[in-house]
Design an enzyme around this catalytic site. Sequence first.
Site, PDB file in Angstrom:
ATOM      1  N   ASN A   1       0.935  -1.401   0.664  1.00 14.83           N
ATOM      2  CA  ASN A   1       0.078  -0.075   0.162  1.00 14.83           C
ATOM      3  C   ASN A   1       1.051   1.015  -0.035  1.00 14.83           C
ATOM      4  OD1 ASN A   1      -2.493   2.109   1.096  1.00 14.83           O
ATOM      5  ND2 ASN A   1      -0.992   2.216   2.504  1.00 14.83           N
TER       6      ASN A   1
ATOM      7  N   SER B   1      -4.301   2.878  -8.692  1.00 19.17           N
ATOM      8  CA  SER B   1      -4.807   4.245  -8.594  1.00 19.17           C
ATOM      9  C   SER B   1      -6.049   3.598 -10.413  1.00 19.17           C
ATOM     10  CB  SER B   1      -3.688   5.106  -8.799  1.00 19.17           C
ATOM     11  OG  SER B   1      -4.235   6.306  -9.109  1.00 19.17           O
TER      12      SER B   1
ATOM     13  N   TYR C   1       3.627  10.058 -11.317  1.00 21.75           N
ATOM     14  CA  TYR C   1       2.714   8.982 -10.255  1.00 21.75           C
ATOM     15  C   TYR C   1       1.811   8.058 -11.085  1.00 21.75           C
ATOM     16  CZ  TYR C   1      -1.347   7.748  -7.132  1.00 21.75           C
ATOM     17  OH  TYR C   1      -2.521   7.281  -6.129  1.00 21.75           O
TER      18      TYR C   1
ATOM     19  N   SER D   1       4.611   5.280 -12.491  1.00 23.23           N
ATOM     20  CA  SER D   1       4.933   3.915 -11.224  1.00 23.23           C
ATOM     21  C   SER D   1       3.504   2.877 -10.831  1.00 23.23           C
ATOM     22  CB  SER D   1       5.278   4.566  -9.726  1.00 23.23           C
ATOM     23  OG  SER D   1       4.071   5.483  -9.264  1.00 23.23           O
ATOM     24  N   LYS D   2       1.899   3.667 -10.867  1.00 25.03           N
ATOM     25  CA  LYS D   2       1.071   2.463 -10.584  1.00 25.03           C
ATOM     26  C   LYS D   2       1.241   1.348 -11.769  1.00 25.03           C
ATOM     27  CE  LYS D   2       0.312   4.152  -6.468  1.00 25.03           C
ATOM     28  NZ  LYS D   2       0.372   2.673  -5.360  1.00 25.03           N
TER      29      LYS D   2
END
Length: 246
Positions: free
Chosen positions: A90, A143, A156, A159-160
Amino acid sequence: MLKNKNIVITGATGGIGRAIVNECAKNHANVWALLRKVDDDTKMWIEALKIQNNVEIKPVIIDFLDRESIREAASKIIEENIGIDGIVNNAGVVGNIELFSMTRMDDIKETFEINFFGPMEFTQRLLKRLMRQKKGSIVNISSIASLDGEPGQFAYVSSKAAINGATKKLSNELAPFNIRVNAIAPGMVDTNMLSNMTEELKKDMLNKLAIKRLAKPEEIGKLCTFLLSDNSEFITGQIIRIDGGR
């Protein structure tokens, strides 16, 4: 759902992380709660959860920008010689919200270290234990931004997206060992991570939802608990959106 299971949860003190720990404890799992520091508020929260649910919750310090810290945290868990039933990756950061053309490569690398490389190295260090047991569930927190793309979130989103690819690949690789790997892709969740967003962007994103509100952290926690449990034993390799009907 998780009675007598032992779950490792990273990013345990963030809004979603704390909710996942709470839900696992309510479902009678023992938890290793990985976090960057233990303050008085965290100590009180952990002690209250332990007493309320009659479970073990052990804080473990980790810094995903420090490879030695990752090694030490994994070793501490392994040395307890207790079965590991689940891992929840997480921990993560949004990073700077800016266009790719304006983003420093060092900032992109740092976001990847925290959101992808660090969690994958940590998972790899625990993986042999799960493979020997021939059972387990890994849940990666991704996400919807990684699926839809969001303006000004290059580091972001990328990377997700890497987390999504790893989820698909590992689910295939680990299925023979009875280890399931899934990802949860939340939409807008009512946590401090939204503080980096402009009010205009928040309003625009809410207008795109069928259910016109932010997700509650505990709603992510409940889905995570389900994926960690035997109730989801035929689900693997999935990127599950929980976004209010975006």
